[in-house]
Design an enzyme around this catalytic site. Structure first.
Site, PDB file in Angstrom:
ATOM      1  N   GLU A 234      67.467  55.181  41.958  1.00 21.56           N
ATOM      2  CA  GLU A 234      66.532  55.438  40.616  1.00 21.56           C
ATOM      3  C   GLU A 234      65.236  55.391  41.405  1.00 21.56           C
ATOM      4  O   GLU A 234      64.856  54.292  41.445  1.00 21.56           O
ATOM      5  CB  GLU A 234      66.657  54.754  39.594  1.00 21.56           C
ATOM      6  CG  GLU A 234      68.287  54.552  38.965  1.00 21.56           C
ATOM      7  CD  GLU A 234      68.373  55.811  38.098  1.00 21.56           C
ATOM      8  OE1 GLU A 234      67.651  56.901  37.923  1.00 21.56           O
ATOM      9  OE2 GLU A 234      69.623  55.848  37.965  1.00 21.56           O
ATOM     10  N   CYS A 268      58.765  55.154  35.614  1.00 18.41           N
ATOM     11  CA  CYS A 268      58.929  56.405  36.467  1.00 18.41           C
ATOM     12  C   CYS A 268      59.335  57.322  35.499  1.00 18.41           C
ATOM     13  O   CYS A 268      58.934  58.565  35.877  1.00 18.41           O
ATOM     14  CB  CYS A 268      60.304  56.074  37.096  1.00 18.41           C
ATOM     15  SG  CYS A 268      61.699  55.261  35.824  1.00 18.41           S
TER      16      CYS A 268
HETATM   17  P1  NAP Z   1      59.210  49.429  45.689  1.00 15.59           P
HETATM   18  O1  NAP Z   1      57.878  48.976  46.421  1.00 15.59           O
HETATM   19  O2  NAP Z   1      60.042  50.201  46.200  1.00 15.59           O
HETATM   20  O3  NAP Z   1      60.030  48.006  45.694  1.00 15.59           O
HETATM   21  C1  NAP Z   1      61.318  48.278  44.725  1.00 15.59           C
HETATM   22  C2  NAP Z   1      62.189  47.128  45.250  1.00 15.59           C
HETATM   23  O4  NAP Z   1      62.270  47.350  46.393  1.00 15.59           O
HETATM   24  C3  NAP Z   1      61.336  45.731  45.254  1.00 15.59           C
HETATM   25  O5  NAP Z   1      62.430  44.699  45.328  1.00 15.59           O
HETATM   26  C4  NAP Z   1      61.135  45.640  46.667  1.00 15.59           C
HETATM   27  O6  NAP Z   1      60.794  44.458  47.194  1.00 15.59           O
HETATM   28  C5  NAP Z   1      62.275  46.402  47.326  1.00 15.59           C
HETATM   29  N1  NAP Z   1      61.743  46.983  48.696  1.00 15.59           N
HETATM   30  C6  NAP Z   1      60.531  47.631  49.106  1.00 15.59           C
HETATM   31  N2  NAP Z   1      60.690  48.154  50.463  1.00 15.59           N
HETATM   32  C7  NAP Z   1      61.878  47.744  50.754  1.00 15.59           C
HETATM   33  C8  NAP Z   1      62.641  48.193  51.991  1.00 15.59           C
HETATM   34  N3  NAP Z   1      62.007  48.774  53.141  1.00 15.59           N
HETATM   35  N4  NAP Z   1      63.971  48.022  52.075  1.00 15.59           N
HETATM   36  C9  NAP Z   1      64.490  47.226  51.080  1.00 15.59           C
HETATM   37  N5  NAP Z   1      63.834  46.720  49.941  1.00 15.59           N
HETATM   38  C10 NAP Z   1      62.693  47.218  49.732  1.00 15.59           C
HETATM   39  O7  NAP Z   1      58.623  49.753  44.469  1.00 15.59           O
HETATM   40  P2  NAP Z   1      57.736  49.521  43.044  1.00 15.59           P
HETATM   41  O8  NAP Z   1      56.399  49.603  43.669  1.00 15.59           O
HETATM   42  O9  NAP Z   1      58.150  48.004  42.719  1.00 15.59           O
HETATM   43  O10 NAP Z   1      58.391  50.210  41.853  1.00 15.59           O
HETATM   44  C11 NAP Z   1      57.525  51.535  41.610  1.00 15.59           C
HETATM   45  C12 NAP Z   1      58.501  52.716  42.055  1.00 15.59           C
HETATM   46  O11 NAP Z   1      59.679  52.653  41.416  1.00 15.59           O
HETATM   47  C13 NAP Z   1      57.880  54.018  41.463  1.00 15.59           C
HETATM   48  O12 NAP Z   1      57.974  54.829  42.496  1.00 15.59           O
HETATM   49  C14 NAP Z   1      58.767  54.089  40.321  1.00 15.59           C
HETATM   50  O13 NAP Z   1      58.745  55.463  39.914  1.00 15.59           O
HETATM   51  C15 NAP Z   1      60.043  53.500  40.678  1.00 15.59           C
HETATM   52  N6  NAP Z   1      60.739  53.438  39.573  1.00 15.59           N
HETATM   53  C16 NAP Z   1      61.960  54.349  39.249  1.00 15.59           C
HETATM   54  C17 NAP Z   1      62.673  54.234  38.358  1.00 15.59           C
HETATM   55  C18 NAP Z   1      63.901  55.108  37.870  1.00 15.59           C
HETATM   56  O14 NAP Z   1      64.633  54.838  37.074  1.00 15.59           O
HETATM   57  N7  NAP Z   1      64.099  56.196  38.650  1.00 15.59           N
HETATM   58  C19 NAP Z   1      62.410  53.010  37.428  1.00 15.59           C
HETATM   59  C20 NAP Z   1      60.947  52.116  37.601  1.00 15.59           C
HETATM   60  C21 NAP Z   1      60.770  52.504  38.714  1.00 15.59           C
HETATM   61  P3  NAP Z   1      59.217  43.498  47.398  1.00 15.59           P
HETATM   62  O15 NAP Z   1      58.625  43.428  46.201  1.00 15.59           O
HETATM   63  O16 NAP Z   1      59.772  42.419  48.136  1.00 15.59           O
HETATM   64  O17 NAP Z   1      58.589  44.529  48.468  1.00 15.59           O
END
Ligand code: NAP
Length: 461
Positions: A234, A268
């Protein structure tokens, strides 16, 4: 990224945590594996009892846990309470419906006969421990919409939450434990993103779900692919909000404001690109910009606050860069656009018009209270602009014209089309996207079946 609670309204670090070491990760994986062997044999009634108890406990804790969420990631306190209430609702929904959604299915009699069987059925069995990598923006909802169906299906969960919401993550483990789920059924692993690969490659972990950014999704999916493990992704969104001449303009403009700024604009499924027919563009733009400018930005703990700070300093910097790039390339600022001079990572509600395809904001997700306005000449152009994005999560359309409606439902490249309203998730409806917004679905029967071993049972004549 350190694992820590940092109040985004002040920038103050309130609590830090050490990441789990290898020995502790190994111990937790062993507990998860053992818990799965026993949890998978429990009945739906036993699981439902615990899930309903978790919902009751969450309702009791609502005020306190809402304050924790607001402190950790800055959402307005009233929205944090609503998030906790929504989680309790989803828990009860899956407690009530899981058994029916996963009941054995009997193929049509003539197909059973045709296959040479005396009888056959399809059974939904659990898969095992599932790793959930989750984001901070809805720190409880994102987890619960995975955990409730997963536990009801007989799986167990391993949560790697975003590093800036550790207290919410630990609360969820404690909540499910207090509700009666055995040790190991749902564990929070305080680990950085670098340790995800180690956990995901472990043979005891059977699948993974990730909600977050596209780079994180790509990385987890690549590892899971290498291990041939199922994933649900997602990811981001840049949802269109299309306004046609037959729309009720006052209502559309009012909902547009909420759709853009919910959760401080960090959702999102927030509407991000406002695509408006030229006949009503000026009237809509005026109402929308006035509504955005009137919002109260401030301390997220205060009841009357509409918009709190962005969750992280880097998040605000990234949003500012997108706005500066657009303005530098000729976009007009109808309101906002300048960070306020105060502590914390605040950014004002901002509306930009005159967006062109070469601006970064046209192709990238604006994760904060920044809206872009597009003027379109007709239905064809509205659909073309709406689809001109790498994302395909949801969409919002405002029209009372049946021909337009059919066209939107037919042609919008998104996992949802919400008509004369804004996108909102509900436990009974599937949730997820296409294109770079990810794949797979959460919620509804589709969500609970994602992590099931769909088993054919065939009995010879
Ligand atoms: P993010 O930086 O991708 O982080 C999400 C999760 O992934 C965190 O637990 C993060 O850990 C982990 N993570 C980051 N890089 C990783 C990697 N290379 N390998 C494994 N795990 C990794 O995203 P965010 O900034 O927290 O959230 C915002 C994004 O989420 C936006 O793009 C938003 O649209 C999307 N989102 C989508 C939905 C949906 O249902 N489609 C819902 C909500 C949010 P750390 O915190 O330790 O870096």
């Amino acid at each position: 990224m350190p694992i820590a609670t940092v109040n985004p309204a002040t920038g103050e670090t309130l609590k830090t945590y050490d990441a789990l070491g290898e020995e502790e990760i190994e111990r937790r994986l062993a507990i998860a594996d053992a818990a799965y062997r026993s949890h998978r044999t429990t009945t739906f009634a036993e699981r439902a009892l615990r899930m309903n108890r978790a919902a009751d406990l969450l309702d009791e804790d609502q005020q306190d846990i809402a304050r924790v969420m607001t402190t950790e990631m800055g959402k307005p306190i009233k929205q944090a309470r609503a998030e906790a209430a929504k989680c309790a609702k989803a828990m009860r929904w899956y407690a009530e419906h899981a058994e029916g959604l996963l009941a054995d299915e009997e193929p049509a009699e003539r197909d059973v006969k045709d296959s040479g069987a005396s009888w056959a059925l399809v059974r939904y069995r659990p898969l095992g421990p599932v790793l959930a990598v989750m984001p901070w923006n809805f720190p409880m909802w994102q987890v619960v919409r995975f955990a409730a169906p997963a536990l009801m299906a007989g799986n167990v969960g391993l949560l790697k939450h975003a590093s800036n919401v550790p207290q919410t993550a630990l609360y969820l483990e404690d909540l499910l434990r207090r509700a009666g789920f055995a040790e190991g059924c749902f564990q929070t692993l305080l680990i950085g993103s670098g340790a995800v690969e180690r956990v995901l490659r472990d043979p005891r972990v059977k699948a993974a779900t990730l909600t977050g950014s596209e780079p994180a999704g790509r990385s987890v999916a690549a590892i899971a692919g290498d291990e041939v493990k199922k994933t649900v992704l997602e990811l981001g969104g840049s949802d269109p909000f299309i306004v046609m001449p037959s729309a009720e303009l006052d209502r559309a403009a009012e909902v547009a404001v909420t759709a853009r700024v919910q959760n401080n604009g960090q959702s999102c499924i927030a509407a991000k690109r406002f695509i408006v027919h030229t006949d009503v563009f000026d009237a809509f733009a005026e109402r929308f910009a006035a509504g955005m400018a009137a919002l109260k930005v401030g301390d997220p703990m205060e009841e009357e606050t509409d918009i709190g700070p962005l969750s992280t300093e880097q998040g605000r910097a990234g949003l500012e860069e997108l706005v500066e790039d657009a303005v530098g390339a000729g976009a007009q600022v109808l309101c906002g656009g300048e960070r306020p001079d105060r502590p914390g990572w605040f950014y004002p509600p901002t509306v930009l018009a005159g967006i062109t395809p070469r601006m970064r904001i046209h192709q990238e997700e604006a994760f904060g209270p920044v809206a872009t306005l597009y003027r379109v000449a007709d239905l064809d152009e509205a659909v073309a602009v709406a689809n001109d994005t790498p994302f395909g999560l949801s969409s919002n359309v405002w029209t009372h014209n049946g021909v337009e409606l059919d066209r939107f439902v037919q042609d919008l490249e998104a996992g949802g089309v919400y008509v004369n309203g804004m996108t909102a998730s509900h436990p009974a409806f599937p949730f997820g996207g296409v294109k770079r917004s990810g794949y797979g679905r959460e919620l509804s029967e589709h969500g609970i079946r994602e992590f099931c071993n769909i088993t054919t049972v065939w009995h010879g004549a």
